[in-house]
Design a protein around this motif. Sequence first.
Motif, short mmCIF file in Angstrom:
data_model
loop_
_atom_site.label_atom_id
_atom_site.label_comp_id
_atom_site.label_asym_id
_atom_site.label_seq_id
_atom_site.Cartn_x
_atom_site.Cartn_y
_atom_site.Cartn_z
N VAL A 254 0.83 -1.21 0.00
CA VAL A 254 0.00 0.00 0.00
C VAL A 254 0.86 1.26 0.00
N LEU A 255 1.98 1.23 0.73
CA LEU A 255 2.82 2.41 0.88
C LEU A 255 3.70 2.70 -0.33
N LYS A 256 3.94 1.74 -1.19
CA LYS A 256 4.89 1.90 -2.29
C LYS A 256 4.64 3.14 -3.13
N PRO A 257 3.42 3.38 -3.62
CA PRO A 257 3.20 4.59 -4.42
C PRO A 257 3.40 5.89 -3.64
N ILE A 258 3.20 5.83 -2.33
CA ILE A 258 3.29 7.03 -1.49
C ILE A 258 4.75 7.39 -1.21
N LEU A 259 5.61 6.38 -1.09
CA LEU A 259 6.99 6.59 -0.65
C LEU A 259 7.89 7.13 -1.75
N GLY A 260 7.46 7.04 -3.00
CA GLY A 260 8.28 7.54 -4.11
C GLY A 260 9.52 6.72 -4.36
N LEU A 261 9.46 5.42 -4.10
CA LEU A 261 10.59 4.53 -4.32
C LEU A 261 10.58 3.98 -5.74
N SER A 262 11.75 3.80 -6.32
CA SER A 262 11.85 3.09 -7.60
C SER A 262 11.56 1.62 -7.35
N ASP A 263 11.36 0.86 -8.42
CA ASP A 263 11.09 -0.57 -8.24
C ASP A 263 12.26 -1.28 -7.56
N ALA A 264 13.49 -0.92 -7.95
CA ALA A 264 14.67 -1.53 -7.34
C ALA A 264 14.77 -1.16 -5.85
N GLN A 265 14.50 0.10 -5.52
CA GLN A 265 14.55 0.53 -4.12
C GLN A 265 13.47 -0.18 -3.30
N PHE A 266 12.29 -0.35 -3.89
CA PHE A 266 11.21 -1.03 -3.16
C PHE A 266 11.58 -2.49 -2.90
N GLY A 267 12.23 -3.12 -3.86
CA GLY A 267 12.70 -4.49 -3.64
C GLY A 267 13.69 -4.57 -2.49
N ILE A 268 14.59 -3.58 -2.41
CA ILE A 268 15.54 -3.52 -1.30
C ILE A 268 14.81 -3.40 0.03
N VAL A 269 13.77 -2.57 0.05
CA VAL A 269 12.99 -2.37 1.28
C VAL A 269 12.29 -3.65 1.69
N THR A 270 11.61 -4.30 0.76
CA THR A 270 10.87 -5.52 1.10
C THR A 270 11.80 -6.65 1.52
N GLY A 271 12.89 -6.85 0.78
CA GLY A 271 13.83 -7.90 1.13
C GLY A 271 14.53 -7.65 2.45
N GLY A 272 14.72 -6.38 2.78
CA GLY A 272 15.42 -6.03 4.01
C GLY A 272 14.55 -5.92 5.23
N SER A 273 13.22 -5.79 5.04
CA SER A 273 12.35 -5.54 6.19
C SER A 273 11.35 -6.65 6.48
N LEU A 274 11.00 -7.46 5.47
CA LEU A 274 10.00 -8.50 5.70
C LEU A 274 10.65 -9.79 6.19
N HIS A 275 9.92 -10.55 6.99
CA HIS A 275 10.54 -11.63 7.76
C HIS A 275 10.73 -12.92 6.96
N GLU A 276 9.70 -13.41 6.32
CA GLU A 276 9.79 -14.66 5.57
C GLU A 276 10.20 -14.39 4.11
N ILE A 277 10.85 -15.37 3.49
CA ILE A 277 11.13 -15.26 2.06
C ILE A 277 9.83 -15.14 1.28
N ALA A 278 8.79 -15.85 1.73
CA ALA A 278 7.48 -15.76 1.08
C ALA A 278 6.93 -14.34 1.11
N HIS A 279 7.16 -13.63 2.22
CA HIS A 279 6.69 -12.25 2.33
C HIS A 279 7.42 -11.35 1.33
N ALA A 280 8.74 -11.52 1.23
CA ALA A 280 9.52 -10.69 0.31
C ALA A 280 9.13 -10.96 -1.14
N ILE A 281 8.88 -12.22 -1.47
CA ILE A 281 8.47 -12.57 -2.84
C ILE A 281 7.10 -11.97 -3.15
N ALA A 282 6.18 -12.07 -2.20
CA ALA A 282 4.83 -11.55 -2.42
C ALA A 282 4.83 -10.04 -2.63
N ALA A 283 5.57 -9.33 -1.78
CA ALA A 283 5.57 -7.86 -1.89
C ALA A 283 6.41 -7.41 -3.08
#
Length: 350
Positions: free
Chosen positions: A185-214
């Motif tokens: 939900v926050l991705k469009p609001i934060l102004g992150l590029s797709d690569a930056q958003f991937g860094i955020v999800t991989g670095g902040s979400l707990h399960e590998i499944a969570h990172a893949i989903a987001a």
Amino acid sequence: MYGGIIDLLSIVKTKPFWMATIMTLTCSVAGIFLAKLPYVNLIGALVIALLLGIGLQLLPAGIQEEAQAGVGFISNKFLRLGIILLGFRLNLEKLASAGVKTILVAAIAVSTTIALTFWLSKKFGAEDELAALTACGCGVCGAAAVMGVSPQIEAEDEARKRENEVLAVAVVCVMGTVFTLLEIVLKPILGLSDAQFGIVTGGSLHEIAHAIAAGGAFGDISLDSALIMKLSRVILLAPVALIIGIWYQRRLTKKAVRTNASEPKKLPVPWFLVGFIGTSIMGTFLPFSAGAIDALVQIAYIFLGMAMAALGMSVNFKVIFQRGKAVFGAAAISSTFLLVLMIVMSKVLF
């Protein structure tokens, strides 16, 4: 050594072992298939297997009691085997190509999250063992980290230890799922590029499944970045588990000195973590095909799912509900901190 092999063979030949194997294998395979469904994939195969194992507590008491000896074996040995095979998922060349920067960010994220979660859990009244398991699950890679670190913590009460494991897994599942939806939900609001958003999800979400989903919700670039960042955290499982084992052993030794008690027995060498690193090296540098690597990782998840199902079969959940507030509160705060930290680092460094 030979005595251990004989004991192993004697257990494998018993009816309780095969009863437990059939029951937990069913839960594990079902978890893998259910995790492929839309929305359900946010939970992940391991947590689904755990929930199905909980459902097996509804079986007649006689069946549960007869399978119990096999359940203990599976939750212990199959767990270690699954973690060893999970190492094939780690491609060290890909991590190296991502640069020292990615590993450094992962190390900062993991260390600060573990320290903050542990400190908050203790402040809120959780015992050391539960606080450590929850902290590692939030900091490294969810349920696999909880189960990977748990053997490094010596426990006099095995039932209590299983309760701590399940509670820590429940925390990372709930927090990871909530924050997966929040980050999408926050991705469009934060102004992150797709690569930056991937860094955020991989670095902040707990399960590998969570990172893949987001990460997968916004295309291949986001997904690739999420996986590399997440695997950079996963590779830290081995050193984190070793550090936890050393810390816990020293803690027990100091306690023994204060109370004039006998010296605690030394923790066993975590050979399964050495195996985890070894399979990472093999998967990276030996000529395995992509299909073979995928098959080995799938087998790893089957074994881990069986261990999780076995865990679910042997836990007193009334006690867990009574003790869960401290670690849920700590994980909510530390997960929020981790998300903010990763947003800042992704904008500054990537």
